[in-house]
Scaffold this active site. Structure first.
Site, PDB file in Angstrom:
ATOM      1  N   GLY A 115      40.932  10.186 -28.877  1.00 21.16           N
ATOM      2  CA  GLY A 115      40.526  11.335 -29.662  1.00 21.16           C
ATOM      3  C   GLY A 115      39.059  11.230 -30.037  1.00 21.16           C
ATOM      4  N   CYS A 116      38.456  12.360 -30.385  1.00 25.11           N
ATOM      5  CA  CYS A 116      37.015  12.361 -30.672  1.00 25.11           C
ATOM      6  C   CYS A 116      36.689  11.545 -31.924  1.00 25.11           C
ATOM      7  CB  CYS A 116      36.492  13.780 -30.777  1.00 25.11           C
ATOM      8  SG  CYS A 116      37.333  14.831 -31.964  1.00 25.11           S
ATOM      9  N   TYR A 117      37.329  11.843 -33.050  1.00 21.33           N
ATOM     10  CA  TYR A 117      37.071  11.059 -34.259  1.00 21.33           C
ATOM     11  C   TYR A 117      37.449   9.591 -34.034  1.00 21.33           C
ATOM     12  CZ  TYR A 117      36.318  15.204 -37.206  1.00 21.33           C
ATOM     13  OH  TYR A 117      35.827  16.351 -37.783  1.00 21.33           O
ATOM     14  N   THR A 119      37.356   7.902 -31.289  1.00 28.27           N
ATOM     15  CA  THR A 119      36.328   7.244 -30.486  1.00 28.27           C
ATOM     16  C   THR A 119      35.225   6.689 -31.373  1.00 28.27           C
ATOM     17  OG1 THR A 119      36.740   8.602 -28.524  1.00 28.27           O
ATOM     18  CG2 THR A 119      34.541   7.632 -28.741  1.00 28.27           C
ATOM     19  N   PHE A 286      27.658  11.036 -31.385  1.00 28.97           N
ATOM     20  CA  PHE A 286      27.994  11.386 -30.005  1.00 28.97           C
ATOM     21  C   PHE A 286      28.436  12.845 -29.958  1.00 28.97           C
ATOM     22  CE2 PHE A 286      31.599   9.749 -32.231  1.00 28.97           C
ATOM     23  CZ  PHE A 286      32.740  10.359 -31.743  1.00 28.97           C
TER      24      PHE A 286
END
Length: 315
Positions: A115-117, A119, A286
């Protein structure tokens, strides 16, 4: 021979970005589904089993259904949903964490993209625990800023709608019940004893994010300085194309601030170590659609194919 690739969920944000990254590549053949059949189970099943590699860019329930449609034992699945990130038998798609993570991606048939968070959080906390600096029982807290593109089509439309509510003009904190869907992988992948306290904040810009973790130095296994933590992270990610540990005081060059949208359109991740002798702040910067989603998915594909990990990506 070209690898046959199918994107199940090609009309969502992540699916579209994956599709865009295949432009100009001569080593793959895209299997396309017509718009009117994209929810047809039989057509999806046919294309999944005809493919060498299928990307799942779907909600969790639909992703699980797609996996159940696999009958061809040679098909490799790369899932961008939350559904399989902590499941046994699935490689976690963050190759920079260890040689074993990279090998699991290369040799596995099932890969779950982080997942983005998660990561951003894991890039900071995993090395701290793995290298014996952060106790696994530390009461970790974190917050994250993200552009609205990570919230899906409906939220994107709401942010871009003319005459939207005025509260959309300001950053908005959510997941107030501490039930964010990324918490499970944040805990398991890092090796924490319990889920962290986490406050995500959605902001009025399209893409990019910053994740930050704050630590008391006296609560580490032993008191470490900012310089020592920075040196450890620099060594941990040495030689990695996608993760850059920024020089100490690099934030001074941008006004001692970290902008959420600074890495929009870029597929790497930057780490900043700041603070003082009492408190250290670890931050990752990012693109939630890059290293936080489709960029990471393509990186995993490149590892599987044995080509340069950054092929088709923007570094």
């Amino acid at each position: 021979m070209k690898k046959k690739i199918f994107i199940d969920g090609s009309e969502g944000t992540t699916g579209l970005r994956i599709y865009e990254r295949f432009e100009g590549r001569d080593d793959i053949e895209l299997l396309k589904i017509s718009s009117e059949l994209r929810k047809d189970v039989n057509e999806r099943k046919r294309l999944i089993n005809e493919s060498d590699i299928t990307f799942l860019c779907l909600p969790d329930v639909a992703a699980k259904e797609s996996v159940s449609l696999v009958e061809n034992e040679n098909v490799i699945i790369i899932d961008t949903s939350t559904a399989h990130r902590t499941e046994e038998g699935w490689a976690y798609g963050f190759p920079e964490l260890s040689k074993q993570h990279r090998n699991n991606i290369k040799n596995g048939k099932r890969v779950a993209v982080p997942g983005c968070y998660a990561t951003g959080f894991i890039s900071l906390v995993y090395p701290m625990i793995a290298e014996g600096i952060l106790p696994s029982d530390y009461p970790v807290s974190a917050f994250g800023l993200s552009g609205y593109s990570g919230a899906g089509k409906k939220v994107i439309a709401a942010y871009e709608e003319e005459g939207r509510p005025t509260d959309f003009d300001a950053p908005r904190e959510y997941a107030l019940t501490q039930q964010h869907k990324h918490l499970k992988e944040m805990k398991k992948i890092t090796g924490l004893d319990r889920e962290p306290l986490f406050s995500p904040i959605i902001c009025d810009y399209y893409s990019g994010m910053v994740m930050s973790v704050q630590l008391y130095t006296h609560m580490l296994h032993k008191a470490h300085t900012v310089e020592e933590v920075h040196a450890m992270l620099t060594e941990f990610y040495k030689g990695e194309k996608f993760v850059q540990v920024m020089p100490l005081d690099a934030e001074a060059g941008v006004g001692n601030m970290l902008a959420g949208n600074a890495c929009s359109g870029w597929d790497g991740l930057k780490i900043f170590v700041t603070g003082n002798e009492d408190r250290i702040v670890l931050s990752s910067q990012f693109d939630n659609l890059g290293k936080g989603a489709s960029g990471a998915a393509i990186q995993c594909l490149n590892i599987i194919l044995g080509c340069d990990e950054d092929k088709g990506l923007n570094l």
